[in-house]
Design an enzyme around this catalytic site. Structure first.
Site, PDB file in Angstrom:
ATOM      1  N   ARG A 239       0.852  -1.191   0.000  1.00 21.39           N
ATOM      2  CA  ARG A 239       0.000   0.000   0.000  1.00 21.39           C
ATOM      3  C   ARG A 239       0.885   1.237   0.000  1.00 21.39           C
ATOM      4  NH1 ARG A 239      -3.624  -2.810  -1.432  1.00 21.39           N
ATOM      5  NH2 ARG A 239      -5.702  -3.050  -0.507  1.00 21.39           N
ATOM      6  N   GLU A 268      -4.138   7.346  -5.256  1.00 22.20           N
ATOM      7  CA  GLU A 268      -4.555   6.405  -6.310  1.00 22.20           C
ATOM      8  C   GLU A 268      -6.007   6.670  -6.652  1.00 22.20           C
ATOM      9  OE1 GLU A 268      -3.847   2.302  -5.496  1.00 22.20           O
ATOM     10  OE2 GLU A 268      -1.783   2.643  -4.873  1.00 22.20           O
ATOM     11  N   HIS A 286      -1.152  -0.271  -9.540  1.00 20.09           N
ATOM     12  CA  HIS A 286      -1.828  -1.129  -8.548  1.00 20.09           C
ATOM     13  C   HIS A 286      -2.486  -2.345  -9.214  1.00 20.09           C
ATOM     14  CE1 HIS A 286      -3.782  -1.138  -4.311  1.00 20.09           C
ATOM     15  NE2 HIS A 286      -3.778  -2.364  -4.814  1.00 20.09           N
TER      16      HIS A 286
HETATM   17  C1  DGY Z   1      -5.846  -6.244  -2.518  1.00 18.61           C
HETATM   18  O1  DGY Z   1      -6.460  -7.297  -2.689  1.00 18.61           O
HETATM   19  O2  DGY Z   1      -5.780  -5.681  -1.426  1.00 18.61           O
HETATM   20  C2  DGY Z   1      -5.195  -5.650  -3.708  1.00 18.61           C
HETATM   21  O3  DGY Z   1      -4.471  -4.522  -3.396  1.00 18.61           O
HETATM   22  C3  DGY Z   1      -6.214  -5.329  -4.784  1.00 18.61           C
HETATM   23  O4  DGY Z   1      -7.266  -4.619  -4.264  1.00 18.61           O
END
Ligand code: DGY
Length: 319
Positions: A239, A268, A286
């Protein structure tokens, strides 16, 4: 008996949509636009459950305005930082996620970013692509070798473990920091660092695989970047909030960090425009879990969780 009504907020895989339509009355946002707060609140009065992605934010303010009809949020994601869990719990709304099934795909992307960052993937591609490659030299795009290098992993959950397995195939030495030490079997020779700062000093490459929580916000800040050996490479497929982006930019600009590979950003969609001028920052939008196989598996797990809930059972992946 009528079927429960569910809202699918984004374009999930064809197999997921087909199964969902077979078993539920589905409201599907085929425009594939992120659900805004007002959409979530308005929709909550028409649905019994929802399969959102991390693009739909269930903040405390949104949760306070949800209609009591909505009983379950079956996330199509492993991360749940877009959900205010205490607020949802206090409203009695069940929340589930999709752990495990996206570990390999995400670790594959982390490997891609690590290798591309280490070997000048962006600079090399643009040299050839733009026709500017007019000479060869043994000094051309000399990079950093992963073989024999130390890979530090923060967070040895499913994705961290998958990353360690793949990196061992590249003869890297695995070091890690985790809230709890793994069993010797799971460690498979990886060296545990109880203290995060010690791990950083031992990481030629550093890959982040921990969740975003209030405790991990800004985890990789200027002080911690400074603890990495000069010429280290940072990879983030977890993240954006884990990394202080100004500090990262400064470490790239001084050359303390040789390169970075990023799939996640503080903002994002969009990312950080200040990174764009640095060809030693390799970026992806992402998409760590974006393979067909993994999208199908995430959809199946979200639906399994919904099915259990509507059968009156506790879903397997309640968070
Ligand atoms: C997650 O599954 O957390 C990925 O980042 C995609 O959303």
């Amino acid at each position: 008996m009528s079927k429960p009504v569910i809202w699918i907020t984004r374009t999930l895989s064809a197999a997921t949509l087909a199964r969902a339509r077979r078993d539920y009355d589905v409201i599907w946002n085929d425009a594939d636009t992120p659900g805004r707060a007002a959409d979530i609140i308005a929709m909550s009065g028409q649905i019994d459950g929802v399969i959102p992605c991390h693009s739909e934010h269930f903040t405390a303010d949104v949760v306070a305005q949800l209609d009591p009809r909505l009983k379950i949020i079956a996330n199509h994601s492993v991360g749940v930082d877009h959900c205010d869990l205490p607020a949802l719990r206090s409203r009695g709304i069940t929340v589930t996620n999709t752990p495990g099934v996206l570990s390999d795909a995400t670790a594959e992307l982390a490997m891609m970013l690590m290798l591309a960052a280490a070997r000048h993937g962006i600079a090399g591609d643009s040299l050839v692509r733009t026709g500017a490659w007019d000479a060869w030299s043994p000094a051309l795009l000399v990079g950093k070798q992963v073989t024999g290098a130390r890979l530090g992993i923060i967070g040895m959950g499913g994705v961290g473990l998958a990353m360690a397995r793949k990196a061992r195939g590249f003869d890297m030495k695995i070091h890690y920091h985790n809230r709890t030490r793994l069993s010797p079997d799971m460690e498979a020779g990886a060296i545990y660092h109880d203290d995060l700062d010690d791990l950083l000093a031992a990481s030629d490459f550093l890959s982040l695989h921990c969740p975003s929580t209030p405790q991990t916000k800004g985890l990789i800040n200027a002080r911690r970047l400074d603890l990495l050996p000069p010429g280290a490479v940072l990879v983030n497929t977890a993240r954006g909030s884990l990394v202080d982006e100004d500090a990262l930019l400064a470490a790239i600009e001084t050359g303390h960090l040789a390169a970075a590979g990023l799939d996640c950003f503080d903002v994002e969609p969009g990312g950080n425009p200040a990174f764009a001028k640095h060809r030693n920052i390799v970026m992806m939008p992402h998409v760590g879990s974006a393979t067909m196989q993994t999208r199908d598996a995430m959809g199946a797990m979200a639906l399994d969780n919904l099915d259990s809930f509507f059968r009156g059972e506790t879903p397997a992946n309640v968070v």
